[in-house]
Design a protein around this motif. Structure first.
Motif, PDB file in Angstrom:
ATOM      1  N   THR A 100       0.770  -1.092   0.039  1.00  0.00           N
ATOM      2  CA  THR A 100      -0.088  -0.037   0.003  1.00  0.00           C
ATOM      3  C   THR A 100       0.884   1.280  -0.163  1.00  0.00           C
ATOM      4  N   SER A 101       0.451   2.120  -0.884  1.00  0.00           N
ATOM      5  CA  SER A 101       1.421   3.306  -0.932  1.00  0.00           C
ATOM      6  C   SER A 101       0.356   4.511  -0.380  1.00  0.00           C
ATOM      7  N   VAL A 102       1.226   5.372   0.133  1.00  0.00           N
ATOM      8  CA  VAL A 102       0.460   6.579   0.838  1.00  0.00           C
ATOM      9  C   VAL A 102       1.517   7.981   0.492  1.00  0.00           C
ATOM     10  N   LEU A 103       0.990   8.959   0.528  1.00  0.00           N
ATOM     11  CA  LEU A 103       1.651  10.288   0.346  1.00  0.00           C
ATOM     12  C   LEU A 103       1.236  11.041   1.479  1.00  0.00           C
ATOM     13  N   ILE A 104       2.090  11.530   2.271  1.00  0.00           N
ATOM     14  CA  ILE A 104       1.606  12.443   3.356  1.00  0.00           C
ATOM     15  C   ILE A 104       2.310  13.838   3.170  1.00  0.00           C
ATOM     16  N   GLY A 134       4.416   3.131   8.031  1.00  0.00           N
ATOM     17  CA  GLY A 134       5.513   2.596   8.122  1.00  0.00           C
ATOM     18  C   GLY A 134       5.617   1.273   8.816  1.00  0.00           C
ATOM     19  N   GLU A 135       5.329   1.315   9.951  1.00  0.00           N
ATOM     20  CA  GLU A 135       5.072  -0.006  10.736  1.00  0.00           C
ATOM     21  C   GLU A 135       4.386  -0.892  10.338  1.00  0.00           C
ATOM     22  N   LEU A 136       3.204  -0.503   9.616  1.00  0.00           N
ATOM     23  CA  LEU A 136       2.271  -1.509   9.034  1.00  0.00           C
ATOM     24  C   LEU A 136       2.867  -2.136   7.626  1.00  0.00           C
ATOM     25  N   GLY A 137       3.996  -1.527   7.210  1.00  0.00           N
ATOM     26  CA  GLY A 137       4.506  -2.013   6.011  1.00  0.00           C
ATOM     27  C   GLY A 137       4.055  -1.352   4.707  1.00  0.00           C
ATOM     28  N   TRP A 138       3.511  -0.086   4.863  1.00  0.00           N
ATOM     29  CA  TRP A 138       2.974   0.538   3.988  1.00  0.00           C
ATOM     30  C   TRP A 138       4.226   1.287   3.088  1.00  0.00           C
ATOM     31  N   ARG A 139       4.250   1.689   1.921  1.00  0.00           N
ATOM     32  CA  ARG A 139       5.315   2.506   1.325  1.00  0.00           C
ATOM     33  C   ARG A 139       4.803   3.951   1.520  1.00  0.00           C
ATOM     34  N   VAL A 140       5.644   4.671   2.276  1.00  0.00           N
ATOM     35  CA  VAL A 140       5.658   6.028   2.701  1.00  0.00           C
ATOM     36  C   VAL A 140       6.208   7.084   1.780  1.00  0.00           C
ATOM     37  N   PHE A 141       5.634   7.780   0.900  1.00  0.00           N
ATOM     38  CA  PHE A 141       6.075   9.012   0.429  1.00  0.00           C
ATOM     39  C   PHE A 141       5.741  10.186   1.321  1.00  0.00           C
ATOM     40  N   LEU A 142       7.015  10.602   2.004  1.00  0.00           N
ATOM     41  CA  LEU A 142       7.071  11.617   3.008  1.00  0.00           C
ATOM     42  C   LEU A 142       7.339  12.853   2.312  1.00  0.00           C
ATOM     43  N   HIS A 149       8.432   5.666  -8.705  1.00  0.00           N
ATOM     44  CA  HIS A 149       8.418   4.409  -7.601  1.00  0.00           C
ATOM     45  C   HIS A 149       7.293   3.633  -7.670  1.00  0.00           C
ATOM     46  N   THR A 150       6.234   4.415  -8.178  1.00  0.00           N
ATOM     47  CA  THR A 150       4.877   3.668  -8.322  1.00  0.00           C
ATOM     48  C   THR A 150       4.084   3.937  -9.414  1.00  0.00           C
ATOM     49  N   ASP A 151       2.858   2.939  -9.784  1.00  0.00           N
ATOM     50  CA  ASP A 151       2.192   3.598 -10.429  1.00  0.00           C
ATOM     51  C   ASP A 151       0.932   3.928 -10.361  1.00  0.00           C
ATOM     52  N   ARG A 152       0.636   3.847  -8.873  1.00  0.00           N
ATOM     53  CA  ARG A 152      -0.658   4.150  -8.162  1.00  0.00           C
ATOM     54  C   ARG A 152      -0.309   4.651  -6.794  1.00  0.00           C
ATOM     55  N   MET A 153      -1.538   5.370  -6.262  1.00  0.00           N
ATOM     56  CA  MET A 153      -1.371   5.806  -5.226  1.00  0.00           C
ATOM     57  C   MET A 153      -2.702   5.480  -4.265  1.00  0.00           C
ATOM     58  N   ASP A 154      -2.433   4.663  -3.177  1.00  0.00           N
ATOM     59  CA  ASP A 154      -3.626   4.202  -2.447  1.00  0.00           C
ATOM     60  C   ASP A 154      -4.494   5.170  -1.629  1.00  0.00           C
ATOM     61  N   VAL A 155      -3.467   5.985  -0.909  1.00  0.00           N
ATOM     62  CA  VAL A 155      -3.926   7.007   0.082  1.00  0.00           C
ATOM     63  C   VAL A 155      -3.025   8.220  -0.164  1.00  0.00           C
ATOM     64  N   LEU A 156      -3.848   9.329  -0.100  1.00  0.00           N
ATOM     65  CA  LEU A 156      -3.400  10.848  -0.176  1.00  0.00           C
ATOM     66  C   LEU A 156      -3.716  11.350   1.138  1.00  0.00           C
ATOM     67  N   PRO A 158      -4.651  10.956 -11.137  1.00  0.00           N
ATOM     68  CA  PRO A 158      -4.420   9.941 -12.147  1.00  0.00           C
ATOM     69  C   PRO A 158      -3.748   8.875 -11.405  1.00  0.00           C
ATOM     70  N   LEU A 159      -2.813   9.126 -10.311  1.00  0.00           N
ATOM     71  CA  LEU A 159      -2.314   8.078  -9.562  1.00  0.00           C
ATOM     72  C   LEU A 159      -3.386   7.343  -8.544  1.00  0.00           C
ATOM     73  N   LEU A 160      -4.027   8.317  -8.001  1.00  0.00           N
ATOM     74  CA  LEU A 160      -5.152   7.628  -7.011  1.00  0.00           C
ATOM     75  C   LEU A 160      -6.387   6.740  -7.863  1.00  0.00           C
ATOM     76  N   GLN A 161      -6.638   7.297  -9.230  1.00  0.00           N
ATOM     77  CA  GLN A 161      -7.506   6.446  -9.945  1.00  0.00           C
ATOM     78  C   GLN A 161      -7.090   5.263 -10.457  1.00  0.00           C
ATOM     79  N   ALA A 162      -5.576   5.105 -10.328  1.00  0.00           N
ATOM     80  CA  ALA A 162      -5.077   3.880 -10.973  1.00  0.00           C
ATOM     81  C   ALA A 162      -5.111   2.880  -9.723  1.00  0.00           C
ATOM     82  N   ALA A 163      -5.432   3.028  -8.276  1.00  0.00           N
ATOM     83  CA  ALA A 163      -5.512   2.105  -7.301  1.00  0.00           C
ATOM     84  C   ALA A 163      -6.771   1.791  -7.134  1.00  0.00           C
ATOM     85  N   ASP A 164      -6.768   0.284  -6.610  1.00  0.00           N
ATOM     86  CA  ASP A 164      -8.176  -0.347  -6.531  1.00  0.00           C
ATOM     87  C   ASP A 164      -9.015   0.056  -5.738  1.00  0.00           C
ATOM     88  N   ASN A 165      -8.911   1.063  -4.455  1.00  0.00           N
ATOM     89  CA  ASN A 165      -9.712   1.525  -3.629  1.00  0.00           C
ATOM     90  C   ASN A 165      -8.960   2.847  -3.218  1.00  0.00           C
TER      91      ASN A 165
END
Length: 167
Positions: free
Chosen positions: A2-6, A22-30, A75-82, A123-130
Motif C-alpha cells: 500500500t502506498s501513501v503520500l503524506i 511505515g510500521e504496518l509495512g506501507w510505502r510512505v512518500f514523506l 517508484h509506483t504507478d498508483r497511489m492508494d492513499v493521499l 491519475p495515480l489515485l484513480q489507478a489504485a483499486d480503492n
C-alpha cells in the motif's frame, strides 16, 4: 504494498502518521517543504525499518507539486492513499481586522494546497483499486472546540486558520 503520500510529514501529526503506516509495512512518500528536515525524518523512519521515500513538496507551488508527481511515478504507478496534512497557522490577526491579504498565505497552504495536490495526484489515485483522500484538520478549525471556554484554543481569535481548516 500500500502506498501513501503524506504532505507536511516531516514533523507532528504527519510524521506520526508516517511512522505508524511505515510500521504496518506501507510505502510512505514523506512530503516535506523543507528538504533538510524531510530527509532527516525519512532517515529516522527508514532506520526503524519503514519503506520511506522523501518527496520535496511545497503545496503552494504548482512546480513543486508537479515535481512531486514525477518523483512518485518513479517508484509506483498508483497511489492508494493521499493524506493532505500540510498546514500553516494564521498570523493571529483578529477577525475584525483581517483583510484578504492577511489570510492569503494561510489559504494558499490550507485550502488551495490540498486542492492542488489532490488534482495533481488524481491519475495515480484513480489507478489504485480503492483510493482514499484524507483531509487533516485541527482543533482550531472546530466550532465545537473554539466555542468551548474550557479549551485553550477558545481564546484564539484568528480568522485565517479557523476558516481554512474547519470541520
Amino acid at each position: 504494498m500500500t502506498s501513501v503520500l503524506i504532505t507536511g510529514a516531516n514533523k507532528g501529526l504527519g510524521y506520526e502518521t508516517a511512522r505508524r503506516l511505515g510500521e504496518l509495512g506501507w510505502r510512505v512518500f514523506l512530503g516535506s517543504r523543507d528538504e533538510g528536515r524531510g530527509r532527516a525524518a525519512a532517515q529516522k523512519l527508514a532506520a526503524d525499518g519503514a519503506h520511506v521515500i522523501m518527496v520535496p513538496l511545497d503545496v503552494t507551488s504548482e512546480e513543486s507539486v508537479a515535481g512531486a508527481v514525477r518523483l512518485v511515478r518513479e517508484h509506483t504507478d498508483r497511489m492508494d492513499v493521499l493524506i493532505n496534512n500540510a498546514g500553516t497557522p494564521g498570523g493571529g490577526v483578529n477577525p475584525a481586522h483581517a483583510t484578504a491579504k492577511d489570510i492569503h498565505a494561510v489559504y494558499d497552504t490550507n485550502v488551495y494546497g490540498p486542492v492542488r495536490v489532490t488534482h495533481a495526484f488524481l491519475p495515480l489515485l484513480q489507478a489504485a483499486d480503492n483510493p482514499r483522500v484524507v483531509m487533516v484538520t485541527g482543533a482550531g478549525g472546530s466550532i465545537a472546540v473554539v466555542t468551548d471556554s474550557r479549551q485553550a484554543v477558545s481564546t484564539m481569535y484568528e480568522l485565517a486558520y479557523t476558516s481554512s481548516r474547519g470541520h
